[in-house]
Scaffold this active site. Structure first.
Site, PDB file in Angstrom:
ATOM      1  N   ALA A 107       0.868  -1.168   0.000  1.00  0.00           N
ATOM      2  CA  ALA A 107       0.000   0.000   0.000  1.00  0.00           C
ATOM      3  C   ALA A 107       0.910   1.225   0.000  1.00  0.00           C
ATOM      4  O   ALA A 107       2.078   1.144   0.410  1.00  0.00           O
ATOM      5  CB  ALA A 107      -0.885  -0.012   1.236  1.00  0.00           C
ATOM      6  N   GLY A 118       0.666  -4.973   1.028  1.00  0.00           N
ATOM      7  CA  GLY A 118      -0.538  -5.001   0.196  1.00  0.00           C
ATOM      8  C   GLY A 118      -0.295  -5.630  -1.166  1.00  0.00           C
ATOM      9  O   GLY A 118      -1.229  -6.155  -1.787  1.00  0.00           O
ATOM     10  N   GLU A 151      -0.704  -9.217  -0.573  1.00  0.00           N
ATOM     11  CA  GLU A 151      -2.139  -9.463  -0.341  1.00  0.00           C
ATOM     12  C   GLU A 151      -2.932  -9.390  -1.645  1.00  0.00           C
ATOM     13  O   GLU A 151      -3.879 -10.153  -1.845  1.00  0.00           O
ATOM     14  CB  GLU A 151      -2.661  -8.441   0.672  1.00  0.00           C
ATOM     15  CG  GLU A 151      -2.031  -8.665   2.037  1.00  0.00           C
ATOM     16  CD  GLU A 151      -2.351  -7.573   3.033  1.00  0.00           C
ATOM     17  OE1 GLU A 151      -2.098  -6.386   2.723  1.00  0.00           O
ATOM     18  OE2 GLU A 151      -2.856  -7.891   4.117  1.00  0.00           O
ATOM     19  N   GLU A 198       4.660  -5.170   7.180  1.00  0.00           N
ATOM     20  CA  GLU A 198       3.919  -4.136   7.920  1.00  0.00           C
ATOM     21  C   GLU A 198       4.403  -3.973   9.354  1.00  0.00           C
ATOM     22  O   GLU A 198       4.349  -2.885   9.916  1.00  0.00           O
ATOM     23  CB  GLU A 198       2.415  -4.454   7.938  1.00  0.00           C
ATOM     24  CG  GLU A 198       1.710  -4.272   6.602  1.00  0.00           C
ATOM     25  CD  GLU A 198       1.679  -5.517   5.748  1.00  0.00           C
ATOM     26  OE1 GLU A 198       2.484  -6.448   5.993  1.00  0.00           O
ATOM     27  OE2 GLU A 198       0.856  -5.574   4.819  1.00  0.00           O
TER      28      GLU A 198
HETATM   29  C1  HXC Z   1       5.169   4.342  -1.110  1.00  0.00           C
HETATM   30  C2  HXC Z   1       7.088   3.348  -1.888  1.00  0.00           C
HETATM   31  C3  HXC Z   1       6.675   2.107  -1.364  1.00  0.00           C
HETATM   32  C4  HXC Z   1       5.420   2.040  -0.685  1.00  0.00           C
HETATM   33  C5  HXC Z   1       8.594   1.845  -2.300  1.00  0.00           C
HETATM   34  N1  HXC Z   1       8.280   3.134  -2.468  1.00  0.00           N
HETATM   35  N2  HXC Z   1       7.643   1.194  -1.641  1.00  0.00           N
HETATM   36  N3  HXC Z   1       6.327   4.448  -1.753  1.00  0.00           N
HETATM   37  N4  HXC Z   1       4.698   3.186  -0.576  1.00  0.00           N
HETATM   38  N5  HXC Z   1       4.937   0.897  -0.190  1.00  0.00           N
HETATM   39  C6  HXC Z   1       9.049   4.182  -3.131  1.00  0.00           C
HETATM   40  C7  HXC Z   1      10.250   4.614  -2.321  1.00  0.00           C
HETATM   41  O1  HXC Z   1       9.869   5.536  -1.343  1.00  0.00           O
HETATM   42  C8  HXC Z   1      11.138   5.228  -3.382  1.00  0.00           C
HETATM   43  O2  HXC Z   1      10.638   6.505  -3.702  1.00  0.00           O
HETATM   44  C9  HXC Z   1      10.870   4.327  -4.592  1.00  0.00           C
HETATM   45  O3  HXC Z   1       9.623   3.677  -4.329  1.00  0.00           O
HETATM   46  C10 HXC Z   1      11.930   3.266  -4.774  1.00  0.00           C
HETATM   47  O4  HXC Z   1      12.069   2.563  -3.553  1.00  0.00           O
HETATM   48  P1  HXC Z   1      13.476   2.357  -2.811  1.00  0.00           P
HETATM   49  O5  HXC Z   1      13.150   2.106  -1.384  1.00  0.00           O
HETATM   50  O6  HXC Z   1      14.417   3.461  -3.128  1.00  0.00           O
HETATM   51  O7  HXC Z   1      14.002   1.037  -3.527  1.00  0.00           O
HETATM   52  P2  HXC Z   1      14.925  -0.116  -2.929  1.00  0.00           P
HETATM   53  O8  HXC Z   1      16.043   0.481  -2.120  1.00  0.00           O
HETATM   54  O9  HXC Z   1      15.254  -0.979  -4.093  1.00  0.00           O
HETATM   55  O10 HXC Z   1      14.001  -0.927  -1.909  1.00  0.00           O
HETATM   56  C11 HXC Z   1      12.864  -1.632  -2.365  1.00  0.00           C
HETATM   57  C12 HXC Z   1      11.978  -2.021  -1.165  1.00  0.00           C
HETATM   58  C13 HXC Z   1      11.641  -0.769  -0.353  1.00  0.00           C
HETATM   59  C14 HXC Z   1      12.702  -3.049  -0.277  1.00  0.00           C
HETATM   60  C15 HXC Z   1      10.719  -2.683  -1.749  1.00  0.00           C
HETATM   61  O11 HXC Z   1      11.154   0.235  -1.253  1.00  0.00           O
HETATM   62  C16 HXC Z   1      10.617  -0.984   0.707  1.00  0.00           C
HETATM   63  O12 HXC Z   1      10.927  -1.526   1.761  1.00  0.00           O
HETATM   64  N6  HXC Z   1       9.371  -0.539   0.460  1.00  0.00           N
HETATM   65  C17 HXC Z   1       8.313  -0.597   1.419  1.00  0.00           C
HETATM   66  C18 HXC Z   1       7.783  -2.004   1.536  1.00  0.00           C
HETATM   67  C19 HXC Z   1       6.678  -2.063   2.572  1.00  0.00           C
HETATM   68  O13 HXC Z   1       6.893  -1.770   3.756  1.00  0.00           O
HETATM   69  N7  HXC Z   1       5.485  -2.467   2.140  1.00  0.00           N
HETATM   70  C20 HXC Z   1       4.348  -2.580   3.003  1.00  0.00           C
HETATM   71  C21 HXC Z   1       3.602  -1.306   2.967  1.00  0.00           C
HETATM   72  S1  HXC Z   1       2.321  -1.272   4.145  1.00  0.00           S
HETATM   73  P3  HXC Z   1      11.594   7.787  -3.801  1.00  0.00           P
HETATM   74  O14 HXC Z   1      10.643   8.914  -4.005  1.00  0.00           O
HETATM   75  O15 HXC Z   1      12.367   7.836  -2.547  1.00  0.00           O
HETATM   76  O16 HXC Z   1      12.440   7.463  -4.996  1.00  0.00           O
HETATM   77  C22 HXC Z   1       1.096  -2.106   3.434  1.00  0.00           C
HETATM   78  C23 HXC Z   1      -0.133  -2.175   4.244  1.00  0.00           C
HETATM   79  C24 HXC Z   1      -1.025  -3.157   3.686  1.00  0.00           C
HETATM   80  O17 HXC Z   1       1.178  -2.580   2.361  1.00  0.00           O
HETATM   81  C25 HXC Z   1      -2.301  -3.125   4.381  1.00  0.00           C
HETATM   82  C26 HXC Z   1      -3.378  -2.743   3.516  1.00  0.00           C
HETATM   83  C27 HXC Z   1      -3.526  -3.457   2.251  1.00  0.00           C
END
Ligand code: HXC
Length: 260
Positions: free
Chosen positions: A66, A109, A112, A132
């Protein structure tokens, strides 16, 4: 119809392919993206010429979750009043099969969303996880509940409580995905489209019934589910496709299903 966050194509007249297209944020699933996704899939679901759909992302990410930036300042009153994530459940109302073709990150998400699809094919680069817990929350799009069915309690607990990612190979060994396809760019989408095409060649009524009874297993006791399956099986004897399918077998020819 043109979309901002997704691409919609027809790799075959009977198959709709939806590609998540927010590459800069690794296909983070924002509300506007989800609105478009629902609209495209619901349109495909209603289109009589479509037999199955495929959902994919990019090589780097199916979807990294998400959209954290969209969520981070929300208050309880916002998410509760607006029933945040309610849009996500619309995917489960689709009648036609939806196949996830996953490459790269399928996290939170994103994982999911893949689990909401009917079949998951993974590229060797796929990484699944529910991170999460690292954000101070838990899965909210069905991950804790659907993973239990797919991989069991201990593995679900491990993913949900540690937030660690698993590889495509682990996901396959754990029964979360159908299989890991060969290496090569676009391979997973190719395989998913070819599977969708095969499904689309069957009786659409029987396919819809098959999806309905398999999904019912999640909601019913075994005896209720068995009864439901048998009743739906009985009901297919009212279709032309059952007559055609069985006549074609007896006459040693290919069936010509009319989806009626
Ligand atoms: C918003 C995101 C994002 C996310 C990545 N980006 N994931 N933006 N929401 N979930 C953005 C980053 O901020 C970054 O933007 C760009 O995408 C590239 O990501 P990087 O982190 O620079 O890439 P990398 O170093 O290769 O790492 C990849 C990654 C990491 C390991 C996937 O991005 C990450 O940990 N993302 C979050 C994963 C996460 O926690 N997902 C769960 C979300 S909560 P900029 O602008 O800086 O370039 C969730 C809740 C679900 O999903 C419940 C409801 C359905």
């Amino acid at each position: 119809q043109s979309y901002e966050y997704i691409l919609v194509s027809r790799p075959d007249p009977s198959v709709v392919l939806v590609t998540l297209n927010r590459p800069k944020s690794l296909n983070a699933l924002s509300s506007p993206l989800f609105k478009e996704l629902n609209q495209a899939l619901e349109e495909a679901d209603k289109d009589v010429s479509v037999g199955a759909m495929v959902l994919t992302g990019s090589d780097r990410a199916f979807a990294a979750g998400a959209d954290i930036k969209e969520m981070k300042d929300k208050q309880f009153s916002d998410v509760y009043k607006n029933d945040f994530l309610v849009d996500w459940t619309r995917i489960r109302q689709l009648h036609k099969p939806l196949i996830a073709a996953v490459s790269g990150y399928a996290l939170g998400g994103g994982c999911e969303l893949a689990l909401m699809c009917d079949i998951i094919l993974a590229s060797p680069t796929a990484k699944f996880g529910q991170p999460e817990i690292n954000l101070g929350v838990i899965p909210g799009g069905g991950g804790s509940q659907r993973l239990i069915h797919a991989i069991g309690k201990s593995r679900t607990m491990e993913l949900v409580l540690t937030g660690r990612n698993i590889t495509a190979q682990e996901a396959a060994a754990w029964g979360m995905v159908s299989r890991v396809v060969g290496e090569g760019e676009g391979e997973v989408v190719k395989e998913a489209v070819s599977m969708a095409k095969e499904i689309a060649s069957k009786s659409q009524i029987a396919v819809q019934a098959g999806k309905e009874v398999v999904n019912a297993a999640y909601e019913m006791s075994l005896s209720e589910g068995l009864r439901f399956e048998r009743r739906i099986f009985h009901s297919l004897f009212a279709t032309n496709d059952q007559k055609e399918g069985m006549a074609a077998f007896a006459e040693k020819r290919k069936p010509n299903f009319t989806h009626s």
